[in-house]
Design a protein around this motif. Sequence first.
Motif, short mmCIF file in Angstrom:
data_model
loop_
_atom_site.label_atom_id
_atom_site.label_comp_id
_atom_site.label_asym_id
_atom_site.label_seq_id
_atom_site.Cartn_x
_atom_site.Cartn_y
_atom_site.Cartn_z
N VAL A 153 0.73 -1.22 -0.34
CA VAL A 153 -0.45 0.11 -0.45
C VAL A 153 0.92 1.45 0.08
CG1 VAL A 153 -1.96 0.81 1.17
CG2 VAL A 153 -1.85 -0.91 1.54
N ALA A 154 0.77 2.47 -1.25
CA ALA A 154 1.36 3.17 -0.85
C ALA A 154 2.58 3.42 -0.87
CB ALA A 154 0.72 3.97 0.04
N ASP A 155 3.48 2.54 -1.41
CA ASP A 155 4.71 1.03 -1.56
C ASP A 155 5.51 1.03 -1.09
OD1 ASP A 155 4.50 1.87 -4.73
OD2 ASP A 155 4.96 3.92 -4.48
N PHE A 156 4.28 1.04 0.28
CA PHE A 156 5.14 0.65 1.35
C PHE A 156 6.87 -0.77 1.17
CE2 PHE A 156 5.40 -1.79 6.16
CZ PHE A 156 5.72 -0.43 6.09
N TRP A 157 6.73 -1.48 0.70
CA TRP A 157 6.80 -2.55 0.74
C TRP A 157 8.65 -2.31 -0.45
CZ3 TRP A 157 7.53 -4.86 4.88
CH2 TRP A 157 6.55 -4.99 5.68
N THR A 158 8.48 -1.20 -0.90
CA THR A 158 9.19 -0.58 -1.96
C THR A 158 10.68 -1.15 -1.64
OG1 THR A 158 7.81 0.32 -3.67
CG2 THR A 158 9.93 0.93 -3.46
N PRO A 159 10.77 -0.67 -0.23
CA PRO A 159 12.16 -0.65 0.03
C PRO A 159 12.78 -1.90 0.39
CG PRO A 159 11.50 1.62 1.14
CD PRO A 159 10.53 0.34 0.57
N LEU A 160 11.84 -2.94 0.96
CA LEU A 160 12.34 -3.96 1.40
C LEU A 160 12.70 -4.55 -0.11
CD1 LEU A 160 12.90 -6.65 3.41
CD2 LEU A 160 10.05 -6.84 2.26
N LEU A 161 12.43 -4.74 -1.40
CA LEU A 161 11.68 -4.80 -2.62
C LEU A 161 13.40 -4.92 -3.59
CD1 LEU A 161 8.56 -4.66 -3.89
CD2 LEU A 161 9.35 -6.61 -2.72
N THR A 162 13.99 -3.15 -2.74
CA THR A 162 15.18 -3.20 -3.63
C THR A 162 16.67 -3.50 -2.65
OG1 THR A 162 13.75 -0.86 -4.00
CG2 THR A 162 16.27 -0.56 -3.61
N LEU A 163 15.76 -3.78 -0.88
CA LEU A 163 17.00 -4.70 -0.65
C LEU A 163 17.09 -5.80 -1.02
CD1 LEU A 163 18.98 -4.80 2.02
CD2 LEU A 163 16.91 -5.55 2.95
#
Length: 200
Positions: free
Chosen positions: A138-148
Amino acid sequence: MAAVRTVCVYCGSGFGSDPAFTAAAEKLGKALADAGLGLVYGGGNVGLMGTVARAVLDHGGHVTGIIPTFLKSRERMLDEIQETIVVEDMHTRKRLMFERSDAFVALPGGIGTLEELVEQLTWAQLGQHRKPILLLSVADFWTPLLTLLDHMRHQGFIREGLDLNYLVTSEVQDVVGILRDAAAASPTAPQAEAFVVERL
Protein backbone atom coordinates in the motif's frame (compact mmCIF):
# COMPACT_ATOMS: atom_id res chain seq x y z
CA MET A 1 -3.21 -28.50 -5.79
CA ALA A 2 -3.79 -26.63 -2.52
CA ALA A 3 -6.83 -24.64 -1.48
CA VAL A 4 -6.85 -21.38 0.45
CA ARG A 5 -9.32 -21.44 3.33
CA THR A 6 -7.54 -19.25 5.87
CA VAL A 7 -5.21 -16.30 5.44
CA CYS A 8 -2.71 -15.05 8.00
CA VAL A 9 -2.37 -11.27 7.93
CA TYR A 10 0.77 -9.68 9.37
CA CYS A 11 0.42 -5.96 10.08
CA GLY A 12 1.17 -3.18 12.51
CA SER A 13 -0.23 -2.69 15.98
CA GLY A 14 -0.20 1.01 15.05
CA PHE A 15 -1.96 2.80 12.20
CA GLY A 16 1.04 4.39 10.52
CA SER A 17 1.16 7.89 9.08
CA ASP A 18 -0.80 7.33 5.86
CA PRO A 19 -4.62 6.94 6.03
CA ALA A 20 -4.30 4.61 3.04
CA PHE A 21 -2.96 1.92 5.37
CA THR A 22 -6.14 1.85 7.47
CA ALA A 23 -8.32 1.97 4.38
CA ALA A 24 -6.46 -1.00 2.92
CA ALA A 25 -6.83 -2.99 6.16
CA GLU A 26 -10.58 -2.36 6.11
CA LYS A 27 -10.86 -3.38 2.45
CA LEU A 28 -8.76 -6.48 2.98
CA GLY A 29 -10.91 -7.63 5.90
CA LYS A 30 -14.05 -7.19 3.81
CA ALA A 31 -12.48 -8.99 0.85
CA LEU A 32 -11.52 -11.98 2.99
CA ALA A 33 -14.98 -12.22 4.54
CA ASP A 34 -16.74 -11.82 1.19
CA ALA A 35 -14.59 -14.63 -0.24
CA GLY A 36 -15.37 -16.93 2.68
CA LEU A 37 -11.76 -16.96 3.86
CA GLY A 38 -10.98 -17.03 7.55
CA LEU A 39 -8.54 -14.56 9.07
CA VAL A 40 -5.67 -15.66 11.30
CA TYR A 41 -3.92 -12.79 13.02
CA GLY A 42 -2.14 -11.69 16.17
CA GLY A 43 -5.26 -11.26 18.31
CA GLY A 44 -4.98 -7.57 19.16
CA ASN A 45 -7.57 -4.81 19.01
CA VAL A 46 -5.15 -2.01 18.13
CA GLY A 47 -3.81 -0.44 14.95
CA LEU A 48 -4.10 -2.20 11.62
CA MET A 49 -4.42 -5.53 13.43
CA GLY A 50 -7.67 -4.51 15.04
CA THR A 51 -8.86 -2.80 11.87
CA VAL A 52 -8.56 -5.85 9.63
CA ALA A 53 -10.09 -8.16 12.25
CA ARG A 54 -13.08 -5.89 12.87
CA ALA A 55 -13.65 -5.57 9.12
CA VAL A 56 -13.76 -9.35 8.76
CA LEU A 57 -16.25 -9.58 11.63
CA ASP A 58 -18.37 -6.70 10.31
CA HIS A 59 -18.84 -8.59 7.04
CA GLY A 60 -19.68 -11.96 8.55
CA GLY A 61 -16.27 -13.60 8.43
CA HIS A 62 -14.44 -15.86 10.86
CA VAL A 63 -11.43 -14.63 12.87
CA THR A 64 -8.84 -16.58 14.83
CA GLY A 65 -6.60 -14.49 17.07
CA ILE A 66 -3.41 -15.90 18.56
CA ILE A 67 -1.74 -13.82 21.24
CA PRO A 68 0.95 -14.43 23.87
CA THR A 69 0.07 -13.83 27.50
CA PHE A 70 2.38 -10.84 27.92
CA LEU A 71 0.65 -8.93 25.10
CA LYS A 72 -2.93 -9.44 26.28
CA SER A 73 -3.12 -6.09 28.05
CA ARG A 74 -0.82 -4.15 25.72
CA GLU A 75 -2.64 -5.08 22.52
CA ARG A 76 -6.11 -5.34 24.17
CA MET A 77 -7.58 -8.56 22.82
CA LEU A 78 -10.60 -8.28 20.53
CA ASP A 79 -13.35 -10.03 22.47
CA GLU A 80 -15.78 -10.36 19.57
CA ILE A 81 -13.70 -12.79 17.50
CA GLN A 82 -14.86 -16.39 17.25
CA GLU A 83 -11.62 -18.01 18.40
CA THR A 84 -8.92 -16.66 20.68
CA ILE A 85 -5.84 -18.71 21.50
CA VAL A 86 -3.60 -17.46 24.31
CA VAL A 87 -0.08 -18.90 24.23
CA GLU A 88 3.00 -18.63 26.40
CA ASP A 89 5.45 -17.00 24.01
CA MET A 90 6.05 -15.50 20.56
CA HIS A 91 7.53 -18.70 19.14
CA THR A 92 4.34 -20.63 19.89
CA ARG A 93 2.25 -17.80 18.48
CA LYS A 94 4.13 -17.82 15.19
CA ARG A 95 4.04 -21.62 14.94
CA LEU A 96 0.27 -21.73 15.43
CA MET A 97 -0.29 -18.85 13.01
CA PHE A 98 1.64 -20.85 10.43
CA GLU A 99 -0.23 -24.08 11.13
CA ARG A 100 -3.65 -22.41 10.99
CA SER A 101 -3.00 -20.56 7.70
CA ASP A 102 -2.98 -21.51 4.03
CA ALA A 103 -1.48 -18.22 2.84
CA PHE A 104 0.14 -15.06 4.20
CA VAL A 105 -0.40 -11.36 3.51
CA ALA A 106 1.83 -8.60 4.84
CA LEU A 107 0.20 -5.20 5.25
CA PRO A 108 2.32 -2.25 6.38
CA GLY A 109 3.77 -2.61 9.86
CA GLY A 110 6.85 -2.30 12.00
CA ILE A 111 9.75 -4.54 12.93
CA GLY A 112 7.48 -7.31 14.22
CA THR A 113 5.61 -7.44 10.92
CA LEU A 114 8.89 -7.49 9.05
CA GLU A 115 10.26 -10.28 11.24
CA GLU A 116 7.19 -12.46 10.71
CA LEU A 117 7.25 -11.87 6.96
CA VAL A 118 10.95 -12.60 6.60
CA GLU A 119 10.62 -15.78 8.64
CA GLN A 120 8.01 -17.12 6.23
CA LEU A 121 10.17 -16.12 3.26
CA THR A 122 13.09 -17.97 4.85
CA TRP A 123 11.14 -21.15 5.50
CA ALA A 124 9.82 -21.10 1.93
CA GLN A 125 13.32 -20.50 0.56
CA LEU A 126 14.55 -23.54 2.49
CA GLY A 127 11.77 -25.68 1.03
CA GLN A 128 9.76 -26.04 4.24
CA HIS A 129 6.48 -24.82 2.76
CA ARG A 130 4.90 -23.61 -0.47
CA LYS A 131 2.13 -21.49 0.96
CA PRO A 132 1.66 -18.21 -0.94
CA ILE A 133 3.28 -15.12 0.61
CA LEU A 134 1.98 -11.77 -0.60
CA LEU A 135 3.28 -8.29 0.15
CA LEU A 136 0.39 -5.81 -0.02
CA SER A 137 2.45 -2.76 -0.87
CA VAL A 138 0.00 0.00 0.00
CA ALA A 139 1.38 3.40 -1.04
CA ASP A 140 4.61 1.63 -2.06
CA PHE A 141 5.25 0.66 1.56
CA TRP A 142 7.24 -2.48 0.73
CA THR A 143 9.28 -0.93 -2.10
CA PRO A 144 12.39 -0.39 0.09
CA LEU A 145 12.33 -4.05 1.12
CA LEU A 146 11.98 -5.17 -2.49
CA THR A 147 14.95 -2.95 -3.36
CA LEU A 148 16.97 -4.57 -0.57
CA LEU A 149 16.07 -8.05 -1.82
CA ASP A 150 17.22 -7.09 -5.32
CA HIS A 151 20.46 -5.78 -3.80
CA MET A 152 20.97 -9.12 -2.02
CA ARG A 153 20.52 -10.93 -5.35
CA HIS A 154 22.99 -8.67 -7.13
CA GLN A 155 25.52 -9.20 -4.34
CA GLY A 156 25.20 -12.96 -4.59
CA PHE A 157 23.48 -13.65 -1.27
CA ILE A 158 20.20 -14.79 -2.82
CA ARG A 159 21.56 -17.34 -5.23
CA GLU A 160 20.04 -19.26 -8.12
CA GLY A 161 18.19 -22.24 -6.74
CA LEU A 162 17.59 -20.44 -3.44
CA ASP A 163 15.51 -17.57 -4.74
CA LEU A 164 12.61 -16.14 -2.79
CA ASN A 165 9.05 -16.87 -3.82
CA TYR A 166 6.72 -14.03 -3.00
CA LEU A 167 3.90 -12.09 -4.59
CA VAL A 168 3.39 -8.34 -4.66
CA THR A 169 0.39 -6.15 -5.31
CA SER A 170 -0.71 -2.67 -4.36
CA GLU A 171 -4.39 -3.41 -4.99
CA VAL A 172 -6.48 -4.96 -2.22
CA GLN A 173 -9.09 -6.19 -4.68
CA ASP A 174 -6.49 -8.45 -6.33
CA VAL A 175 -5.33 -10.20 -3.15
CA VAL A 176 -7.81 -13.08 -2.97
CA GLY A 177 -7.46 -13.98 -6.64
CA ILE A 178 -3.66 -13.87 -6.53
CA LEU A 179 -3.54 -16.12 -3.46
CA ARG A 180 -5.97 -18.63 -4.90
CA ASP A 181 -4.16 -18.79 -8.24
CA ALA A 182 -0.80 -19.24 -6.53
CA ALA A 183 -2.09 -21.98 -4.23
CA ALA A 184 -3.76 -23.81 -7.10
CA ALA A 185 -0.54 -23.77 -9.10
CA SER A 186 1.61 -25.09 -6.26
CA PRO A 187 1.80 -28.74 -5.19
CA THR A 188 1.27 -29.46 -1.52
CA ALA A 189 4.56 -29.58 0.37
CA PRO A 190 5.40 -31.30 3.65
CA GLN A 191 5.00 -28.85 6.52
CA ALA A 192 5.94 -30.80 9.65
CA GLU A 193 9.62 -29.95 9.23
CA ALA A 194 9.13 -26.19 9.12
CA PHE A 195 9.78 -25.60 12.79
CA VAL A 196 13.17 -27.26 12.87
CA VAL A 197 14.41 -23.89 11.66
CA GLU A 198 12.86 -22.11 14.65
CA ARG A 199 14.00 -24.61 17.28
CA LEU A 200 17.68 -24.60 16.34
